[in-house]
Write an enzyme that holds these catalytic residues in place. Structure first.
Site, PDB file in Angstrom:
ATOM      1  N   ILE A  30     -31.112 -18.227  -3.607  1.00 34.82           N
ATOM      2  CA  ILE A  30     -30.147 -16.992  -3.895  1.00 34.82           C
ATOM      3  C   ILE A  30     -30.796 -15.979  -3.910  1.00 34.82           C
ATOM      4  O   ILE A  30     -31.894 -15.792  -4.435  1.00 34.82           O
ATOM      5  CB  ILE A  30     -29.262 -17.108  -4.921  1.00 34.82           C
ATOM      6  CG1 ILE A  30     -28.494 -18.249  -5.090  1.00 34.82           C
ATOM      7  CG2 ILE A  30     -28.343 -16.101  -4.972  1.00 34.82           C
ATOM      8  CD1 ILE A  30     -27.330 -18.506  -4.232  1.00 34.82           C
ATOM      9  N   ASN A 158     -42.043 -16.079 -11.337  1.00 36.35           N
ATOM     10  CA  ASN A 158     -42.403 -14.753 -11.511  1.00 36.35           C
ATOM     11  C   ASN A 158     -43.256 -14.085 -10.610  1.00 36.35           C
ATOM     12  O   ASN A 158     -43.304 -12.884 -10.299  1.00 36.35           O
ATOM     13  CB  ASN A 158     -42.648 -14.507 -12.851  1.00 36.35           C
ATOM     14  CG  ASN A 158     -43.888 -14.914 -13.490  1.00 36.35           C
ATOM     15  OD1 ASN A 158     -44.237 -15.998 -13.105  1.00 36.35           O
ATOM     16  ND2 ASN A 158     -44.516 -14.359 -14.559  1.00 36.35           N
ATOM     17  N   GLU A 255     -50.260 -23.050 -18.665  1.00 35.38           N
ATOM     18  CA  GLU A 255     -50.061 -21.787 -18.659  1.00 35.38           C
ATOM     19  C   GLU A 255     -48.751 -21.343 -19.123  1.00 35.38           C
ATOM     20  O   GLU A 255     -47.748 -21.472 -18.315  1.00 35.38           O
ATOM     21  CB  GLU A 255     -50.474 -20.959 -17.355  1.00 35.38           C
ATOM     22  CG  GLU A 255     -51.907 -21.284 -16.984  1.00 35.38           C
ATOM     23  CD  GLU A 255     -52.994 -20.654 -17.582  1.00 35.38           C
ATOM     24  OE1 GLU A 255     -52.647 -19.666 -18.420  1.00 35.38           O
ATOM     25  OE2 GLU A 255     -53.998 -20.934 -17.644  1.00 35.38           O
ATOM     26  N   GLY A 257     -45.661 -19.381 -22.025  1.00 38.20           N
ATOM     27  CA  GLY A 257     -45.123 -18.092 -22.413  1.00 38.20           C
ATOM     28  C   GLY A 257     -45.962 -17.297 -23.633  1.00 38.20           C
ATOM     29  O   GLY A 257     -46.828 -17.902 -24.398  1.00 38.20           O
ATOM     30  N   CYS A 289     -45.690 -13.002 -18.116  1.00 40.49           N
ATOM     31  CA  CYS A 289     -46.138 -13.914 -19.149  1.00 40.49           C
ATOM     32  C   CYS A 289     -47.005 -13.177 -20.371  1.00 40.49           C
ATOM     33  O   CYS A 289     -46.700 -13.234 -21.458  1.00 40.49           O
ATOM     34  CB  CYS A 289     -46.792 -15.287 -18.725  1.00 40.49           C
ATOM     35  SG  CYS A 289     -48.240 -14.797 -17.771  1.00 40.49           S
ATOM     36  N   GLU A 476     -57.189 -20.407 -16.389  1.00 44.19           N
ATOM     37  CA  GLU A 476     -57.325 -20.318 -14.912  1.00 44.19           C
ATOM     38  C   GLU A 476     -58.359 -19.055 -14.613  1.00 44.19           C
ATOM     39  O   GLU A 476     -58.257 -18.128 -15.280  1.00 44.19           O
ATOM     40  CB  GLU A 476     -55.916 -19.876 -14.427  1.00 44.19           C
ATOM     41  CG  GLU A 476     -54.923 -21.231 -14.313  1.00 44.19           C
ATOM     42  CD  GLU A 476     -53.571 -21.051 -13.883  1.00 44.19           C
ATOM     43  OE1 GLU A 476     -53.018 -19.676 -13.757  1.00 44.19           O
ATOM     44  OE2 GLU A 476     -52.979 -21.979 -13.250  1.00 44.19           O
TER      45      GLU A 476
HETATM   46  P1  NDP Z   1     -39.921 -23.167 -16.609  1.00 48.30           P
HETATM   47  O1  NDP Z   1     -40.580 -23.855 -17.657  1.00 48.30           O
HETATM   48  O2  NDP Z   1     -38.359 -23.050 -16.859  1.00 48.30           O
HETATM   49  O3  NDP Z   1     -40.076 -23.857 -15.423  1.00 48.30           O
HETATM   50  C1  NDP Z   1     -41.569 -23.929 -14.590  1.00 48.30           C
HETATM   51  C2  NDP Z   1     -41.636 -24.850 -13.609  1.00 48.30           C
HETATM   52  O4  NDP Z   1     -41.364 -26.259 -14.329  1.00 48.30           O
HETATM   53  C3  NDP Z   1     -40.489 -24.865 -12.574  1.00 48.30           C
HETATM   54  O5  NDP Z   1     -41.118 -25.186 -11.333  1.00 48.30           O
HETATM   55  C4  NDP Z   1     -39.270 -25.733 -13.142  1.00 48.30           C
HETATM   56  O6  NDP Z   1     -38.557 -26.166 -12.234  1.00 48.30           O
HETATM   57  C5  NDP Z   1     -40.497 -26.928 -13.445  1.00 48.30           C
HETATM   58  N1  NDP Z   1     -39.548 -27.904 -14.313  1.00 48.30           N
HETATM   59  C6  NDP Z   1     -38.610 -27.785 -15.260  1.00 48.30           C
HETATM   60  N2  NDP Z   1     -38.549 -28.645 -16.142  1.00 48.30           N
HETATM   61  C7  NDP Z   1     -39.625 -29.765 -15.846  1.00 48.30           C
HETATM   62  C8  NDP Z   1     -39.785 -30.996 -16.386  1.00 48.30           C
HETATM   63  N3  NDP Z   1     -39.254 -31.702 -17.400  1.00 48.30           N
HETATM   64  N4  NDP Z   1     -41.126 -31.386 -15.666  1.00 48.30           N
HETATM   65  C9  NDP Z   1     -41.909 -30.865 -15.148  1.00 48.30           C
HETATM   66  N5  NDP Z   1     -41.556 -29.630 -14.317  1.00 48.30           N
HETATM   67  C10 NDP Z   1     -40.391 -28.980 -15.035  1.00 48.30           C
HETATM   68  O7  NDP Z   1     -40.386 -21.780 -16.488  1.00 48.30           O
HETATM   69  P2  NDP Z   1     -39.862 -20.391 -15.823  1.00 48.30           P
HETATM   70  O8  NDP Z   1     -39.874 -20.927 -14.339  1.00 48.30           O
HETATM   71  O9  NDP Z   1     -38.406 -19.844 -16.307  1.00 48.30           O
HETATM   72  O10 NDP Z   1     -40.806 -19.453 -15.948  1.00 48.30           O
HETATM   73  C11 NDP Z   1     -41.030 -18.432 -16.819  1.00 48.30           C
HETATM   74  C12 NDP Z   1     -42.001 -18.810 -18.160  1.00 48.30           C
HETATM   75  O11 NDP Z   1     -43.262 -19.153 -17.443  1.00 48.30           O
HETATM   76  C13 NDP Z   1     -42.188 -17.848 -19.094  1.00 48.30           C
HETATM   77  O12 NDP Z   1     -42.114 -18.454 -20.249  1.00 48.30           O
HETATM   78  C14 NDP Z   1     -43.599 -17.344 -18.807  1.00 48.30           C
HETATM   79  O13 NDP Z   1     -44.044 -16.734 -19.890  1.00 48.30           O
HETATM   80  C15 NDP Z   1     -44.206 -18.482 -18.279  1.00 48.30           C
HETATM   81  N6  NDP Z   1     -45.399 -18.051 -17.338  1.00 48.30           N
HETATM   82  C16 NDP Z   1     -46.702 -18.081 -17.935  1.00 48.30           C
HETATM   83  C17 NDP Z   1     -47.572 -17.633 -17.583  1.00 48.30           C
HETATM   84  C18 NDP Z   1     -48.967 -18.024 -17.832  1.00 48.30           C
HETATM   85  O14 NDP Z   1     -50.133 -17.674 -17.074  1.00 48.30           O
HETATM   86  N7  NDP Z   1     -49.221 -18.070 -19.104  1.00 48.30           N
HETATM   87  C19 NDP Z   1     -47.715 -16.873 -16.023  1.00 48.30           C
HETATM   88  C20 NDP Z   1     -46.316 -16.799 -15.617  1.00 48.30           C
HETATM   89  C21 NDP Z   1     -45.280 -17.473 -16.294  1.00 48.30           C
HETATM   90  P3  NDP Z   1     -37.209 -25.175 -11.913  1.00 48.30           P
HETATM   91  O15 NDP Z   1     -37.614 -23.953 -12.007  1.00 48.30           O
HETATM   92  O16 NDP Z   1     -36.870 -25.641 -10.534  1.00 48.30           O
HETATM   93  O17 NDP Z   1     -36.261 -25.722 -12.640  1.00 48.30           O
END
Ligand code: NDP
Length: 511
Positions: A30, A158, A255, A257, A289, A476
């Protein structure tokens, strides 16, 4: 250029063994700026995942045996293609994430390509070399670094292409293969990157793409053919992924939140501190993040800080995402928009924090911009306390909480550090002060893996980044980032014979 809502991409296949791979099931991607379908995406199932892992396994013996210099040449070609196509790729990222083109064209692809270049150069200049230790005159130890095998990369939404590159660059440079799954909310970059790798000369099966939601990530994580999982996402998901990986004794990099503290000291240069706090909260609509969402401001500086911040909030310009003047976009998805809105609601009605700017209600957009997307107002709460929900949980949206602190007692720094560290997370932290001596003392006491002094947010290829506490495991980027993609082998070589070296010693010890 098509206007939002009229733009539609072709159905996106998966990418396995160097070729497009279609499946019968699809899901919809979307456009977050207008809440309209952008593309249909092929969805992976268990059989497709097996096929992708098998493709990686078939490619591994040859890719891992390819001399680092040759691997480097291929990866550098991919860097050149990424840079050549920067704006096309950035446009895709803007459509998919809702981030303004001013950001995606200057940060997302650029910082991803930089990391690929960094690792390509590192492996060509001995980055994978081991160590030699002369143990005795007739014995020495040497270590070698072996790639792990087929690794999984699971990305957040993100910084989609940047995350894909930050994972695949050291993975492939070290001689591994990858099966990469992007977030279902931002799938478009993955096929483009896979095609670029192939065009650069990467052999079939070294980089594969599967698409889908969390269930696809979970299948990948527990797949017996996967040697390592590199995950970027929320702490709660990361815990699940790490547990599943532990069952198969797989390597992990997590990596996750944060709820990072941004410490403004009384002697901070005001303009720079305000700029830093804004960067730490509103860049990418707060979906970073490492955001410094807990902004600690000394009571002595609070009125001046708030006044200057309010003046600068008007520099935040939502609008047409391709307009060079726009620097603020919508949130990535409906579900995320609802989550962020709930936190703002909670801040106003339950935490009863003082709303300094923004809040609930429709964000006012320039004429002609479709307001059906996931837009929220950039928001600032002040007079917050540590126990408030908005000051303790990651919101991942454009919501700043200002936490005033008394700076008129001799031990105020100790209290400040205690409050800054008072979170289960430890991703990032930063200090704004004119006293560099004090800055280093504070940084040394901050429980965070990434820290900044008088700046916020820059994360260059040379800088290893990763969280402490619940914010992650491993790093990383930087030289250390490569070590997370290899396993060590130590070899002891004895020229004096077994008896002389071991049993003789035992016998001597008995005398
Ligand atoms: P999510 O944890 O919701 O999802 C991350 C990835 O994991 C997505 O591809 C998701 O699929 C997948 N996923 C979901 N459930 C599972 C599972 N049970 N097993 C394996 N994979 C799974 O995070 P967000 O996408 O909402 O990202 C935001 C978060 O990422 C924030 O908390 C942010 O702080 C963190 N972040 C951390 C960074 C760092 O370097 N420390 C950098 C960038 C973000 P799908 O989305 O398709 O459901």
């Amino acid at each position: 250029m098509a206007s939002p809502g009229t733009l539609k991409y072709d159905t996106q296949p998966l990418y396995i063994a160097g070729a497009h791979h279609t499946t019968s099931q699809t899901f919809q991607d979307i456009d977050p700026s207008c809440d309209r379908p952008l593309a249909d995406i092929c969805k992976a199932d268990k059989v497709t995942i097996d096929t992708a892992v098998e493709a990686g396994k078939r490619a591994f013996p040859s890719w891992s045996a390819t001399p680092p210099m040759e691997r480097s040449r291929i990866l550098l070609k991919a860097v050149a293609l990424l840079r050549e196509r920067n704006d096309d790729l950035a446009r895709v990222e803007t459509h998919d994430t809702g981030k303004p083109f001013t950001e995606t064209s200057t940060v997302d692809v650029v910082t991803g390509a930089d990391v690929l270049e960094y690792y390509a150069n590192l492996i060509a200049s001995g980055g994978l070399n081991g160590e030699t230790t002369q143990l005795r005159a007739d014995a020495w130890i040497y270590t070698t670094k072996a790639p792990l095998g087929v690794c999984a990369g699971i990305g957040a939404w993100n910084y989609p292409i940047q995350i894909a590159l930050w994972k695949s660059a050291p993975c492939l440079a070290a001689g591994n293969c990858m099966v990469y799954k992007p977030s279902e909310f931002t799938p478009l970059h993955a096929l483009k990157l896979a095609e670029i790798y192939t065009e650069a000369g990467l052999p079939a099966g070294v980089f594969n793409v599967v698409q889908g939601a969390g269930d696809v990530g979970a299948m990948l994580t527990s797949h017996p053919g996967i040697a390592k999982v590199s995950f970027t996402g929320q702490v709660a998901t990361g815990s699940k992924v790490a547990s599943a990986a532990a069952a198969g004794m797989k390597y992990v990099t997590m990596e996750l939140g944060g709820k990072s503290p941004c410490l403004i000291l009384p002697d901070a240069e005001l303009e720079n501190a305000v700029n830093g706090a804004m960067m730490a909260n509103f860049f990418s609509t707060g979906q970073v993040c490492t955001n410094g969402t807990r902004v600690f401001v000394p009571e002595s500086l609070l009125p001046a800080f708030e006044k200057r911040l309010l003046e600068k909030m008007d520099d935040i310009r939502p609008g047409d995402l391709m307009d060079p003047n726009t620097n603020f976009g919508p949130l990535v998805s409906k579900v995320h928009c609802e989550k962020v809105t709930k936190y703002i609601h909670h801040g106003i009605n339950v935490d009863k924090a003082k709303l300094l700017y923004g809040g609930l209600g429709k964000l006012s957009l320039p004429k002609g911009i479709n307001g059906d997307g996931y837009w929220v107002k950039p928001t600032v709460f002040t007079n917050c306390t540590d126990s408030m929900l908005i000051a303790s949980e990651e919101i991942f949206g454009p919501v700043m909480t200002i936490l005033p602190y008394a700076d008129n007692t001799p031990l105020y720094v100790d209290t400040l550090i205690k409050r800054a560290n008072g979170t289960p997370m430890g991703l990032a932290a930063g200090v704004f002060t004119s006293n560099i001596d004090l800055a280093h003392r504070l940084v040394a006491r901050l429980e965070a893996g990434i820290t900044w002094v008088n700046t916020w947010g820059e994360s260059p290829a040379e800088m290893p980044v990763g969280g402490w506490k619940m914010s992650g495991m491993g790093v990383e980027n930087g030289r250390r980032g490569l070590q997370n993609w290899v396993q060590n082998k130590s070899t002891l070589v004895e020229m004096g014979g077994v008896v002389a070296s071991v049993f003789e010693k035992v016998e001597r010890a008995k005398l």
